[in-house]
Design a protein around this motif. Structure first.
Motif, mmCIF file in Angstrom:
data_model
loop_
_atom_site.group_PDB
_atom_site.id
_atom_site.type_symbol
_atom_site.label_atom_id
_atom_site.label_comp_id
_atom_site.label_asym_id
_atom_site.label_seq_id
_atom_site.Cartn_x
_atom_site.Cartn_y
_atom_site.Cartn_z
ATOM 1 N N LEU A 127 71.753 53.553 36.879
ATOM 2 C CA LEU A 127 71.152 52.499 36.136
ATOM 3 C C LEU A 127 71.897 52.952 34.623
ATOM 4 O O LEU A 127 72.374 52.279 33.876
ATOM 5 C CB LEU A 127 69.794 52.499 36.193
ATOM 6 N N TYR A 128 71.581 54.201 34.068
ATOM 7 C CA TYR A 128 72.200 54.431 32.897
ATOM 8 C C TYR A 128 73.595 54.408 32.810
ATOM 9 O O TYR A 128 74.114 53.933 31.911
ATOM 10 C CB TYR A 128 71.666 55.900 32.657
ATOM 11 N N GLN A 129 74.190 54.626 33.817
ATOM 12 C CA GLN A 129 75.819 54.558 33.771
ATOM 13 C C GLN A 129 76.137 53.126 33.734
ATOM 14 O O GLN A 129 77.007 52.696 32.966
ATOM 15 C CB GLN A 129 76.508 55.282 34.897
ATOM 16 N N ASN A 151 86.625 59.959 26.532
ATOM 17 C CA ASN A 151 87.527 58.973 27.261
ATOM 18 C C ASN A 151 86.577 58.566 28.590
ATOM 19 O O ASN A 151 85.594 59.344 28.829
ATOM 20 C CB ASN A 151 88.782 59.228 27.632
ATOM 21 N N ASP A 152 87.059 57.597 29.235
ATOM 22 C CA ASP A 152 86.410 57.101 30.231
ATOM 23 C C ASP A 152 86.569 58.142 31.556
ATOM 24 O O ASP A 152 85.606 58.122 32.695
ATOM 25 C CB ASP A 152 87.135 55.893 30.877
ATOM 26 N N ARG A 153 87.589 59.048 31.640
ATOM 27 C CA ARG A 153 87.531 60.076 32.735
ATOM 28 C C ARG A 153 86.599 61.084 32.655
ATOM 29 O O ARG A 153 85.771 61.336 33.466
ATOM 30 C CB ARG A 153 88.942 60.741 32.906
ATOM 31 N N LEU A 154 86.429 61.472 31.387
ATOM 32 C CA LEU A 154 85.015 62.494 30.893
ATOM 33 C C LEU A 154 83.732 61.721 31.308
ATOM 34 O O LEU A 154 82.772 62.489 31.895
ATOM 35 C CB LEU A 154 85.286 63.084 29.891
ATOM 36 N N ILE A 155 83.499 60.643 30.932
ATOM 37 C CA ILE A 155 82.339 59.756 30.999
ATOM 38 C C ILE A 155 81.929 59.835 32.482
ATOM 39 O O ILE A 155 80.832 60.173 32.884
ATOM 40 C CB ILE A 155 82.482 58.571 30.370
ATOM 41 N N ASP A 156 82.905 59.572 33.389
ATOM 42 C CA ASP A 156 82.798 59.470 34.500
ATOM 43 C C ASP A 156 82.721 60.887 35.214
ATOM 44 O O ASP A 156 81.677 60.817 36.326
ATOM 45 C CB ASP A 156 83.845 58.640 35.477
ATOM 46 N N THR A 157 83.387 61.777 35.164
ATOM 47 C CA THR A 157 83.252 63.068 35.614
ATOM 48 C C THR A 157 81.914 63.589 35.568
ATOM 49 O O THR A 157 81.179 64.157 36.534
ATOM 50 C CB THR A 157 84.438 63.954 35.091
ATOM 51 N N PHE A 158 81.036 63.346 34.392
ATOM 52 C CA PHE A 158 79.931 63.923 34.005
ATOM 53 C C PHE A 158 78.833 62.816 34.208
ATOM 54 O O PHE A 158 77.652 63.265 33.767
ATOM 55 C CB PHE A 158 79.980 64.463 32.520
ATOM 56 N N GLY A 159 79.191 61.695 34.545
ATOM 57 C CA GLY A 159 78.127 60.723 34.791
ATOM 58 C C GLY A 159 77.223 60.464 33.635
ATOM 59 O O GLY A 159 75.890 60.154 33.764
ATOM 60 N N ILE A 160 77.638 60.256 32.330
ATOM 61 C CA ILE A 160 77.229 60.168 31.339
ATOM 62 C C ILE A 160 76.787 58.608 31.189
ATOM 63 O O ILE A 160 77.531 57.867 31.656
ATOM 64 C CB ILE A 160 77.953 60.473 29.989
ATOM 65 N N GLY A 161 75.536 58.287 30.836
ATOM 66 C CA GLY A 161 75.138 56.905 30.665
ATOM 67 C C GLY A 161 74.222 56.733 29.490
ATOM 68 O O GLY A 161 74.398 57.296 28.437
ATOM 69 N N PHE A 209 72.739 62.428 29.423
ATOM 70 C CA PHE A 209 73.659 63.547 30.092
ATOM 71 C C PHE A 209 72.890 64.314 31.539
ATOM 72 O O PHE A 209 71.699 64.540 31.411
ATOM 73 C CB PHE A 209 73.660 64.792 29.281
ATOM 74 N N PRO A 210 73.185 63.568 32.674
ATOM 75 C CA PRO A 210 72.606 63.883 33.764
ATOM 76 C C PRO A 210 72.806 65.665 34.035
ATOM 77 O O PRO A 210 73.843 66.199 33.472
ATOM 78 C CB PRO A 210 73.418 63.307 35.159
ATOM 79 N N TYR A 249 73.643 73.969 32.793
ATOM 80 C CA TYR A 249 74.084 72.501 32.841
ATOM 81 C C TYR A 249 75.438 72.935 33.319
ATOM 82 O O TYR A 249 76.385 73.769 33.086
ATOM 83 C CB TYR A 249 74.404 71.935 31.367
ATOM 84 N N ASN A 250 76.158 71.929 34.428
ATOM 85 C CA ASN A 250 77.511 71.874 34.871
ATOM 86 C C ASN A 250 77.882 72.943 35.998
ATOM 87 O O ASN A 250 78.859 73.082 36.228
ATOM 88 C CB ASN A 250 78.505 72.044 33.568
ATOM 89 N N MET A 251 76.664 73.628 36.514
ATOM 90 C CA MET A 251 77.265 74.768 37.276
ATOM 91 C C MET A 251 77.665 74.258 38.492
ATOM 92 O O MET A 251 78.689 74.600 39.343
ATOM 93 C CB MET A 251 75.774 75.597 37.582
ATOM 94 N N HIS A 252 77.281 72.792 38.864
ATOM 95 C CA HIS A 252 77.746 72.000 40.280
ATOM 96 C C HIS A 252 79.174 71.948 40.099
ATOM 97 O O HIS A 252 80.008 71.979 40.987
ATOM 98 C CB HIS A 252 77.051 70.966 40.404
ATOM 99 N N LEU A 253 79.892 71.719 38.845
ATOM 100 C CA LEU A 253 81.442 71.323 38.958
ATOM 101 C C LEU A 253 81.990 72.609 38.428
ATOM 102 O O LEU A 253 83.151 72.576 38.852
ATOM 103 C CB LEU A 253 81.689 70.384 37.853
ATOM 104 N N ALA A 254 81.506 73.554 37.812
ATOM 105 C CA ALA A 254 81.978 74.553 37.269
ATOM 106 C C ALA A 254 82.038 75.783 38.473
ATOM 107 O O ALA A 254 83.009 76.652 38.582
ATOM 108 C CB ALA A 254 81.641 75.277 36.078
ATOM 109 N N ARG A 255 81.175 75.567 39.370
ATOM 110 C CA ARG A 255 80.899 76.808 40.227
ATOM 111 C C ARG A 255 82.346 77.094 41.114
ATOM 112 O O ARG A 255 82.446 78.334 41.156
ATOM 113 C CB ARG A 255 79.796 76.250 41.368
#
Length: 610
Positions: A127-129, A151-161, A209-210, A249-255
């Motif tokens: 919803l927030y996105q 940019n859009d890529r970063l917003i989508d990668t991190f699910g910002i809303g 920020f999710p 924060y971000n452990m799931h992507l950085a792991r």
């Protein structure tokens, strides 16, 4: 033996396809020592290896912290998996189709509230996105993010809303989808109205920020105000999903990158992580504005050996960086500190100087923790004054004296001596006097919390005081060690002794062994431990298995052990009778004391003839 929904034959198949040396070797550097492999334990801080892997028995055991088990238990401990998830992961690696479909997170099947909350958080995130990217309400937030370089890529990668300003946007959606609103409030998405009549959105008019767990499940939010609203950042409260003291924060992507390089960069906030990601630093995580905890450090240590702390360059950030050093080093991490100039934070530095300079001049130029400590203390002294200069030198020598490596101590003493035009010999003598006094004051060495694994005087291990077990206790352990390797002995012990073990854990382990062999399994320590699914019993079994096997053990030895075990309750009874006799005599009841004395003599005769 209960293994949940996983049959024993499935466990057997998985373990046959995985050698424990290969499984452990992905995480721990192992070196061969006789029939064993040894390395530094990944579960606690140590300087001399006490972590042992036994290929013959397919088990691991740490003689320091007591952790132990087989390949499945090791993967569970390192990855935070449930039993089913660990089996499924190992089966997948071996290309085995074993029909296991573990529930994501390993807990939602058991806890419907958690499953519902995870579903609600996922819906809220979408919803927030959507509002950020597709509505008039989200335009101001999108403009703000663009101004911050996202940019859009970063917003989508991190699910910002974006959570809109109205009070009940999310509340209405959750209500329409029939989510229980009291649970949504308990889970941190909603708040209760002051009059207690109804609910409203926890987050309003904030960039969202999710926050995910390391498996990628959305478990919380961080909301940033764009104007002057306070607080500037609002995180989800503690819930059954979200625990600030151990969430990163971000452990799931950085792991994946962290696990590959065994290195991690620790930031303070969301934007630092995101901008650093765009700069090519894809192993960054953040503590989300909370102080680093020992729980955070334990999570980090399981993923990485080296940590670069990249906190803000202002006084608060540098104080926090200094405080992080002992916490991370206690967990067993090699620590470096990235020093940012001009009071900047990582986000500001990247914006002003670009990605390449950030990586080259901040991350790659990070200084060892000892170097940072010296820089940190230095600013508190007026070095142009002789008295202050001498005070700083003494402070610096005290810091250097804490280093366990003689080579490192010599290196930093030489640097200090050269800078302040001292003779190396004089500075070295002062340092040795500091170390001597410190060792006198601290007989437990450099690892106070774990005296079983202390290292003093440049790496010499301190002997661990031997613990003497009582005869019956030792007999039980020796007997169980034999039973782990011998079906016939186990069946004999079951007939002669049954559940008469005096230590509850030993009795439980024996019961599991009786059941294991009754089901037709062959002696296999790794398989047996895998079927226990009890952390305490797994550790106990691995410890006992390290004692040896049945080679050279005859029936007379077995009977001696059983006799010793059976004697203990009668010995205890005799001791109690003696106390009763003394009490009777002291109270003047000599007749009763005599009767009890006769009972004791009879019991002792029975004990000798047994």
């Amino acid at each position: 033996m209960s293994n949940g929904r996983i049959p024993e034959e499935v466990i057997e198949a998985v373990l046959k396809h995985h050698d424990i040396v290969d499984v452990v070797g992905r995480y721990v550097h192992l070196s061969k020592q006789g029939h064993y492999m040894k390395g530094l334990c990944p579960f606690h801080s140590e300087k001399t290896p006490s972590f042992t892997v036994t290929p013959e028995k397919q088990i691991y055991h740490c003689f320091g912290c007591g952790a132990g088990g087989g390949a499945i238990q090791f993967v569970m401990a390192m990855e935070g998996y449930s039993f089913a998830e660990a089996v499924s992961r190992l089966a997948k690696e071996a290309n085995l189709d074993i029909g296991i479909d573990p529930t994501p997170g390993g807990h939602s099947r058991q806890n419907p509230e958690i499953a519902k909350l995870l579903e609600a958080y996922e819906l809220a995130g979408k919803l927030y996105q959507y509002i950020l990217k597709n509505t008039e309400q989200g335009k101001q937030a999108m403009h703000y993010l663009r101004s911050r370089g996202l940019n859009d890529r970063l917003i989508d990668t991190f699910g910002i809303g974006y959570a809109p300003a109205p009070w009940d946007t999310l509340t209405q959606l959750l209500e329409r989808r029939q989510f229980p609103l009291p649970l949504m409030e308990k889970g941190g998405l909603l708040s209760v109205r002051q009059d207690g009549q109804g609910y409203f959105d926890k987050f309003r008019d904030r960039i969202m920020f999710p926050i995910h767990d390391w498996k990628g499940q959305l478990i919380a939010f961080g909301g940033r105000a764009m104007g002057d609203a306070q607080p500037k950042y609002l995180n989800s409260p503690e819930t059954m999903l979200f625990h600030k003291s151990r969430s990163l924060y971000n452990m799931h992507l950085a792991r994946p990158q962290i696990r590959k390089r065994r290195q991690l960069v620790l930031f303070e906030g969301y934007m630092d992580v995101i901008k650093a990601w765009e700069a090519g630093v894809t192993d960054g995580v953040a503590t989300m504005g909370t102080a680093l905890t020992e729980e955070h450090a334990d999570v980090i240590r399981k993923q990485a050996d080296q940590v670069t702390v990249a906190y803000d360059g202002d006084a608060a950030g540098q104080n926090a960086a200094y405080k992080s050093i002992p916490i991370l080093e206690k967990a067993g991490c090699l620590v470096k500190i990235a020093v940012l100039p001009n009071l900047q934070d990582p986000d500001e530095y990247i914006t002003a100087n670009g990605s390449e300079r950030f990586v080259r001049e901040v991350i790659e130029a990070a200084v060892p923790s000892i170097k940072y400590k010296l820089l940190y203390f230095r600013k508190n002294f007026k070095l142009q004054e002789d008295g202050e200069k001498l005070r700083y030198i003494q402070q610096a020598l005290r810091v250097i004296a804490e280093l366990p490596s003689p080579v490192e101590r010599e290196h930093y003493v030489k640097e200090l001596a050269a800078e302040f035009r001292l003779t190396f010999e004089a500075a070295w003598q002062d340092l040795n006097e500091i170390r001597l006094q410190s060792e006198k004051n601290n007989k437990f060495g450099d690892n106070k919390d774990k005296p079983w694994n202390n290292v003093m005087n440049g790496g010499r291990p301190q002997e661990r005081a031997p613990s003497l077990l009582k005869a019956y206790h030792n007999a039980e352990r020796q007997l169980l060690a034999i039973m782990l390797h011998d079906r016939d002995t186990t069946q004999y012990v079951e007939r002669q002794l049954g559940d008469q073990f005096n230590v509850d854990e030993h009795s439980a382990l024996a019961a599991y062994l009786y059941a294991y062999y009754t089901q037709g399994f062959e002696p296999n320590t790794g398989s047996f431990i895998a079927m226990l699914q009890n952390e305490e019993l797994e550790s106990l079994a691995s410890s006992i298995a390290m004692m040896g096997n049945s080679h050279g053990v005859n029936s007379q030895v077995i009977d001696d052990y059983i006799r010793e075990i059976k004697k203990y309750p009668q010995q205890q009874l005799i001791e109690r009778k003696r106390e009763e006799m003394v009490q009777a005599a002291n109270s003047g009841n000599l007749m009763l004391a005599g009767q009890i004395g006769n009972e004791i003599m009879s019991l002792e005769k029975q004990l000798k003839s047994s």
